[in-house]
Design an enzyme around this catalytic site. Sequence first.
Site, short mmCIF file in Angstrom:
data_model
loop_
_atom_site.label_atom_id
_atom_site.label_comp_id
_atom_site.label_asym_id
_atom_site.label_seq_id
_atom_site.Cartn_x
_atom_site.Cartn_y
_atom_site.Cartn_z
N SER A 185 -12.79 -3.11 0.44
CA SER A 185 -12.92 -2.30 1.63
C SER A 185 -14.34 -2.23 1.93
CB SER A 185 -12.15 -1.36 1.81
OG SER A 185 -10.73 -1.55 1.76
N ARG A 197 0.97 -1.12 -0.07
CA ARG A 197 -0.02 0.00 0.02
C ARG A 197 0.77 1.20 -0.22
NH1 ARG A 197 -2.80 3.26 4.00
NH2 ARG A 197 -4.96 3.75 3.28
N LYS A 236 -5.47 5.71 8.83
CA LYS A 236 -6.25 6.08 7.68
C LYS A 236 -7.19 7.18 8.08
CE LYS A 236 -9.11 4.23 3.87
NZ LYS A 236 -10.18 3.71 3.46
N1 3NM Z 1 -8.34 0.79 5.91
P1 3NM Z 1 -3.95 0.27 11.58
S1 3NM Z 1 -8.77 1.18 8.44
C1 3NM Z 1 -5.89 0.94 5.43
O1 3NM Z 1 -11.67 0.84 7.64
C2 3NM Z 1 -7.11 1.11 6.23
O2 3NM Z 1 -11.14 0.31 5.89
C3 3NM Z 1 -9.23 0.85 6.71
O3 3NM Z 1 -4.16 0.71 9.80
C4 3NM Z 1 -10.88 0.63 6.84
O4 3NM Z 1 -3.87 -1.09 11.61
C5 3NM Z 1 -7.10 1.26 7.74
O5 3NM Z 1 -2.49 1.19 11.72
C6 3NM Z 1 -6.04 1.66 8.61
O6 3NM Z 1 -5.19 0.88 12.22
C7 3NM Z 1 -5.14 0.36 9.33
#
Ligand code: 3NM
Length: 267
Positions: free
Chosen positions: A154, A86, A183
């Site tokens: 997603s 990503r 995010k």
């Molecule tokens: N997508 P971390 S949350 C890339 O909710 C991504 O669809 C998300 O990172 C969604 O593990 C997210 O540091 C970030 O929280 C995930």
Amino acid sequence: MGLFSREHPEECQFRRRAHLLLRQRPQNKKRGGTAAYPSFYAPPKKGKQLIKGIYVITDSDLAFGRGHLDITHAALSGGASIIQLRDKTAPDEELLPIAVDMQRLCREAGALFIVNDRVEVALQMGADGIHVGQSDRPAGELRRLFKGKILGVSTGTEEEARAAALAGADYVGVGPVYDTSTKKDAGPALCGEDIERVKNAGGGLPVVAIGGISEENLAEVASLGVESAAVISAVVLSPNMEEATRRLVQIWNNGYSPRRLGAEDVD
Ligand code: 3NM
């Protein structure tokens, strides 16, 4: 708020409705409510069966100077099952050779390699799969481009999960399951009940939980009965990414609980 929190259901609903309003886009309205019983109950394809375990997303912005290949190497050594490239900023030409090397490392480790959003990169180097969000290229179009490959989408609502299944996705990402600052536009954390509904709307597609997952809450995520847990910061913020991944894999492998969300409502 924890996934199983029932203390403030009205707050949960409020947050969900507010988030839905923010996310609503014209094409969602059109997709919603079509084909009440779509044909996504077909036997799982091989690709779907491979969606399991700890899924590490290589976001090198947070990784203290460590690059996609460093993260991949460490995560695979720690036992990750799926790696996703990503990168929101680097040009395709820069990412292409990195993706080739990442897939080679994944092959050696028996892991899957997925590319986030970069359709041309994924097509050119023959990635195992592509993952897209709601504002990326439509899943139906990608399904045609990536025949025989894994397609992940997603989702954060039932409507999005149903649309992803109809478009031929192989798995749905569901999140954020906890608040995350990784995010920025991820929105507020879903409640456990919301996650269960999105999971059901996916019609049996494998579910990858994402957002704010850490060593502390991973067992709770596993108890939701999802197939996989995706992480960024839980690995890339760690000084020892291999050890961090190994601990997550151990928790995941040991962490299943017979309890499923809502079990207390059943009797
Ligand atoms: N997508 P971390 S949350 C890339 O909710 C991504 O669809 C998300 O990172 C969604 O593990 C997210 O540091 C970030 O929280 C995930």
